[in-house]
Design an enzyme around this catalytic site. Structure first.
Site, PDB file in Angstrom:
ATOM      1  N   HIS A 162      18.881   0.875   1.325  1.00 50.94           N
ATOM      2  CA  HIS A 162      17.568   1.508   1.017  1.00 50.94           C
ATOM      3  C   HIS A 162      17.249   2.474   2.151  1.00 50.94           C
ATOM      4  CE1 HIS A 162      13.113   1.071  -0.360  1.00 50.94           C
ATOM      5  NE2 HIS A 162      13.199   2.102   0.472  1.00 50.94           N
ATOM      6  N   HIS A 211      15.586   6.531   3.222  1.00 53.45           N
ATOM      7  CA  HIS A 211      14.939   7.818   2.925  1.00 53.45           C
ATOM      8  C   HIS A 211      15.535   8.874   3.840  1.00 53.45           C
ATOM      9  CE1 HIS A 211      11.736   5.888   0.530  1.00 53.45           C
ATOM     10  NE2 HIS A 211      11.910   4.878   1.396  1.00 53.45           N
ATOM     11  N   LEU A 212      16.163   9.872   3.238  1.00 53.23           N
ATOM     12  CA  LEU A 212      16.733  10.964   4.044  1.00 53.23           C
ATOM     13  C   LEU A 212      15.899  12.231   3.954  1.00 53.23           C
ATOM     14  CD1 LEU A 212      20.582  10.652   3.417  1.00 53.23           C
ATOM     15  CD2 LEU A 212      19.353  10.182   5.555  1.00 53.23           C
ATOM     16  N   ARG A 213      14.936  12.279   2.971  1.00 54.39           N
ATOM     17  CA  ARG A 213      14.134  13.507   2.760  1.00 54.39           C
ATOM     18  C   ARG A 213      15.038  14.680   2.439  1.00 54.39           C
ATOM     19  NH1 ARG A 213      10.369   9.651   2.425  1.00 54.39           N
ATOM     20  NH2 ARG A 213       9.448   9.039   4.414  1.00 54.39           N
ATOM     21  N   ASN A 238      12.389   9.618  -3.733  1.00 55.53           N
ATOM     22  CA  ASN A 238      10.971  10.039  -3.737  1.00 55.53           C
ATOM     23  C   ASN A 238      10.753  11.325  -2.950  1.00 55.53           C
ATOM     24  OD1 ASN A 238      11.456   8.637  -1.298  1.00 55.53           O
ATOM     25  ND2 ASN A 238       9.335   7.916  -1.140  1.00 55.53           N
ATOM     26  N   LYS A 242      15.170   3.746  -9.713  1.00 51.76           N
ATOM     27  CA  LYS A 242      14.125   3.216  -8.827  1.00 51.76           C
ATOM     28  C   LYS A 242      12.780   3.207  -9.535  1.00 51.76           C
ATOM     29  CE  LYS A 242      12.014   2.048  -5.062  1.00 51.76           C
ATOM     30  NZ  LYS A 242      12.299   1.853  -3.659  1.00 51.76           N
ATOM     31  N   HIS A 285      10.075  -1.065  -6.041  1.00 52.47           N
ATOM     32  CA  HIS A 285       9.050  -1.187  -5.004  1.00 52.47           C
ATOM     33  C   HIS A 285       8.055  -2.173  -5.591  1.00 52.47           C
ATOM     34  CE1 HIS A 285       6.369   0.189  -1.672  1.00 52.47           C
ATOM     35  NE2 HIS A 285       5.530  -0.438  -2.468  1.00 52.47           N
ATOM     36  N   HIS A 288      12.870  -4.087   0.017  1.00 53.35           N
ATOM     37  CA  HIS A 288      12.013  -4.385   1.167  1.00 53.35           C
ATOM     38  C   HIS A 288      11.062  -5.570   0.943  1.00 53.35           C
ATOM     39  CE1 HIS A 288       9.386  -1.808  -1.122  1.00 53.35           C
ATOM     40  NE2 HIS A 288       9.735  -0.669  -0.584  1.00 53.35           N
ATOM     41  N   LEU A 316       4.883   0.573   4.026  1.00 52.16           N
ATOM     42  CA  LEU A 316       4.603  -0.163   2.805  1.00 52.16           C
ATOM     43  C   LEU A 316       5.916  -0.745   2.277  1.00 52.16           C
ATOM     44  CD1 LEU A 316       2.040   2.237   1.144  1.00 52.16           C
ATOM     45  CD2 LEU A 316       1.586  -0.073   2.003  1.00 52.16           C
ATOM     46  N   ASP A 369      15.080   0.879   4.858  1.00 54.70           N
ATOM     47  CA  ASP A 369      13.854   1.600   4.497  1.00 54.70           C
ATOM     48  C   ASP A 369      13.417   2.511   5.640  1.00 54.70           C
ATOM     49  OD1 ASP A 369      11.747   2.452   2.942  1.00 54.70           O
ATOM     50  OD2 ASP A 369      10.479   0.727   3.392  1.00 54.70           O
ATOM     51  N   HIS A 428       8.631  10.341   8.903  1.00 52.57           N
ATOM     52  CA  HIS A 428       7.526  11.279   8.673  1.00 52.57           C
ATOM     53  C   HIS A 428       7.303  11.968  10.008  1.00 52.57           C
ATOM     54  CE1 HIS A 428       6.180   9.651   4.766  1.00 52.57           C
ATOM     55  NE2 HIS A 428       6.467   8.465   5.263  1.00 52.57           N
ATOM     56  N   ALA A 479       2.731   6.128   5.309  1.00 50.70           N
ATOM     57  CA  ALA A 479       3.473   4.881   5.510  1.00 50.70           C
ATOM     58  C   ALA A 479       4.938   5.184   5.720  1.00 50.70           C
ATOM     59  CB  ALA A 479       3.296   3.994   4.283  1.00 50.70           C
TER      60      ALA A 479
HETATM   61  N1  LIG Z   1       8.305   2.323   3.209  1.00 51.73           N
HETATM   62  C1  LIG Z   1       7.377   3.192   3.481  1.00 51.73           C
HETATM   63  O1  LIG Z   1       6.408   2.864   4.139  1.00 51.73           O
HETATM   64  N2  LIG Z   1       7.445   4.467   3.039  1.00 51.73           N
HETATM   65  C2  LIG Z   1       8.448   5.028   2.182  1.00 51.73           C
HETATM   66  C3  LIG Z   1       8.243   4.674   0.751  1.00 51.73           C
HETATM   67  C4  LIG Z   1       8.616   3.261   0.380  1.00 51.73           C
HETATM   68  O2  LIG Z   1       9.749   2.825   0.580  1.00 51.73           O
HETATM   69  O3  LIG Z   1       7.778   2.533  -0.166  1.00 51.73           O
HETATM   70  C5  LIG Z   1       8.430   6.549   2.362  1.00 51.73           C
HETATM   71  O4  LIG Z   1       9.012   7.256   1.519  1.00 51.73           O
HETATM   72  O5  LIG Z   1       7.855   7.033   3.345  1.00 51.73           O
HETATM   73 ZN   LIG Z   2      11.490   3.002   1.087  1.00 46.94          ZN
HETATM   74 ZN   LIG Z   3       8.992   1.201  -1.221  1.00 43.60          ZN
END
Ligand SMILES: NC(=O)N[C@@H](CC(=O)O)C(=O)O
Ligand SMILES: [Zn+2]
Ligand SMILES: [Zn+2]
Length: 345
Positions: free
Chosen positions: A13, A15-17, A41, A99, A136, A174, A219, A247, A251, A263
Site C-alpha cells: 500500500h 502513495h507515489l503521487r 487516488n 480500491k 479503505h 491499513h 487516516l 501507506d 504531502h 492526512a
Molecule cells: N493515509 C492517509 O492518511 N492518507 C492517504 C490516503 C489513505 O490512504 O487513506 C493519502 O493519500 O494521503
Molecule cells: Zn493510503
Molecule cells: Zn486509506
C-alpha cells in the site's frame, strides 16, 4: 554487530503521487522494495485500465537508473466503473486490484463510492475472476466518532459485503484497530489485512499530547494504545494474513502545517529501520521477512522476490533527514521518537 538477510520486501500500500512529488519520493521506495501496490487516488483518480497504464509508465520513467522496481497498479472504484474494463486490466496483468474509497473518507476520496449497491456489478465480476478488492475501511457518517469509523465499517459495510459475496477477496488496508485484527483472524476465508509502519509505533497521543502534531496525523487516525498493541501482536505473529502496506503518503509540508492539514505520513525512507526495531523489541526478528516479503506475495498470488537485502544493527543511531526536498516542496519524514539502529546495508 548483528546482521539480518531477508528476501527483498514489497510494499502492499503506497502513495507515489505524480509529477514532481513522484520524482521526489520514488527512490526512497525503489532503493529497498521490489514492488508496491500503487494507490490510485490522484487528482483526477486512476479509474480506467488506460489511466493505470499511463500512470505506470510515468512511475517507471521516474525510477532511478540502477533500481529495479515494479509498480502493481490499482483502479479507483467509482459508481461509473465498467466491469469489462476492470476484467480486461486484470486479465492482461496490468491491474492487480480495485480500491474502494468510501466517498469523503480520506485524501482525494470525493470520487469514491457513496452507495455500495451501485458498484455491485463490478464487485460481482471481481469475485468471479478472483480479483482482490482493497478497502479503505472507514464509514463517513458524520454521527460516527472518527475513532470508531473502522469498527463501524466492519460491522455495517464489510461484514454484509462478505456475506453477500463470499468469493470476493478483500484486503482490509491499513488496519488500525483490535476490532480489525480480530475480524480478520476470525474470518479466514478471502480476507487479509495490511498494516502500516507508523501504526505499530504511534498511538493517538503522538498527535495530541504537548501540542497538535500534524506529521503524526493520518487516516485512519491512530487509535489508543490497546489497538497499537493488537496490531503489533498480529504483525510479529507470522500469521500469513497480515503483511506490510506502509501507506507512506507524502504531502508537502505547507499542506500539513496549516489550519486544515491533510492526512498522511511519509515513511518510505526509514520504514525498514523502524520495522526491524519493532520486531527486535518484540523478540521476533526471525518473523520480519514473513511480514515484509512473504505474506503479501502469497495473498496477491505473486512469486516472492528472489534477491535479498541485508539489515545491519550498528552501534550508533542511523541518521535520516528530518525532511526530504522534492520539486513539489519539502516533505517531513516520519520521526519514530526513538533512535534507530537498524539500517539496510
Ligand atoms: N493515509 C492517509 O492518511 N492518507 C492517504 C490516503 C489513505 O490512504 O487513506 C493519502 O493519500 O494521503
Ligand atoms: Zn493510503
Ligand atoms: Zn486509506
Amino acid at each position: 554487530m548483528q546482521e539480518l538477510v531477508i528476501r527483498r520486501p514489497d510494499d502492499w500500500h503506497l502513495h507515489l503521487r505524480d509529477g514532481g512529488m513522484l520524482r521526489g519520493v520514488i527512490a526512497d521506495t525503489s532503493r529497498h522494495f521490489a514492488r508496491a501496490i500503487i494507490m490510485p487516488n490522484l487528482v483526477p483518480p486512476v479509474v480506467t485500465s488506460a489511466d493505470a497504464a499511463a500512470y505506470r509508465e510515468r512511475i517507471l520513467a521516474a525510477v532511478p537508473r540502477g533500481h529495479r522496481f515494479e509498480p502493481l497498479m490499482t483502479l479507483y472504484l467509482t459508481e461509473g466503473t465498467d466491469p469489462d474494463d476492470v476484467e480486461t486490466g486484470f486479465r492482461n496483468g496490468l491491474v492487480k486490484a480495485v480500491k474502494l474509497y468510501p466517498a469523503g473518507a480520506t485524501t482525494n476520496s470525493h470520487s469514491g463510492v457513496r452507495d455500495i449497491t451501485k458498484v455491485m456489478p463490478v464487485l460481482e465480476r471481481m469475485a468471479e475472476i478472483g480479483m482482490p478488492l482493497c478497502v479503505h475501511g472507514e464509514v463517513t457518517t458524520p454521527e460516527v466518532d472518527i475513532f470508531d469509523r473502522e469498527a463501524v465499517f466492519i460491522e455495517t459495510v464489510l461484514d454484509p459485503l462478505r456475506r453477500r459475496l463470499p468469493d470476493l477477496r478483500i484486503t482490509m488496508e491499513h488496519v488500525t484497530t483490535k476490532d480489525g485484527i480480530d475480524y480478520i483472524k476470525e474470518h479466514a476465508a478471502n480476507l487479509a489485512g495490511s498494516i502500516t509502519t507508523h501504526h505499530l509505533i504511534i498511538n493517538r497521543n503522538a498527535i495530541l499530547v504537548g501540542g497538535i502534531k500534524p506529521h503524526y496525523y493520518c487516516l485512519p487516525v491512530a487509535k489508543r494504545e490497546t489497538h497499537r498493541l493488537a496490531l503489533r501482536a498480529a504483525t510479529v505473529s507470522g500469521d500469513v494474513r497480515f503483511f506490510l502496506g506502509t501507506d507512506s503518503a507524502p504531502h508537502a509540508d505547507p499542506l500539513k502545517e496549516c489550519a486544515c492539514g491533510c492526512a498522511g505520513i511519509y515513511t518510505s525512507i526509514n520504514t525498514l529501520s523502524c520495522l526491524a526495531h519493532v520486531f527486535e523489541e518484540e523478540g521476533a526478528l526471525d518473523r520480519l521477512e514473513a511480514f515484509t516479503s512473504l505474506n503479501g506475495p502469497a495473498w496477491y498470488g505473486l512469486p516472492v522476490n528472489e534477491d535479498t537485502i541485508t539489515l545491519r544493527r550498528g552501534d550508533e543511531p542511523v541518521r535520516y533527514p528530518a525532511k526530504i526536498e522534492t520539486e513539489a516542496g519539502p516533505v517531513t519524514v516520519f520521526d519514530p521518537m526513538f533512535p534507530l539502529y537498524w539500517a539496510v546495508v
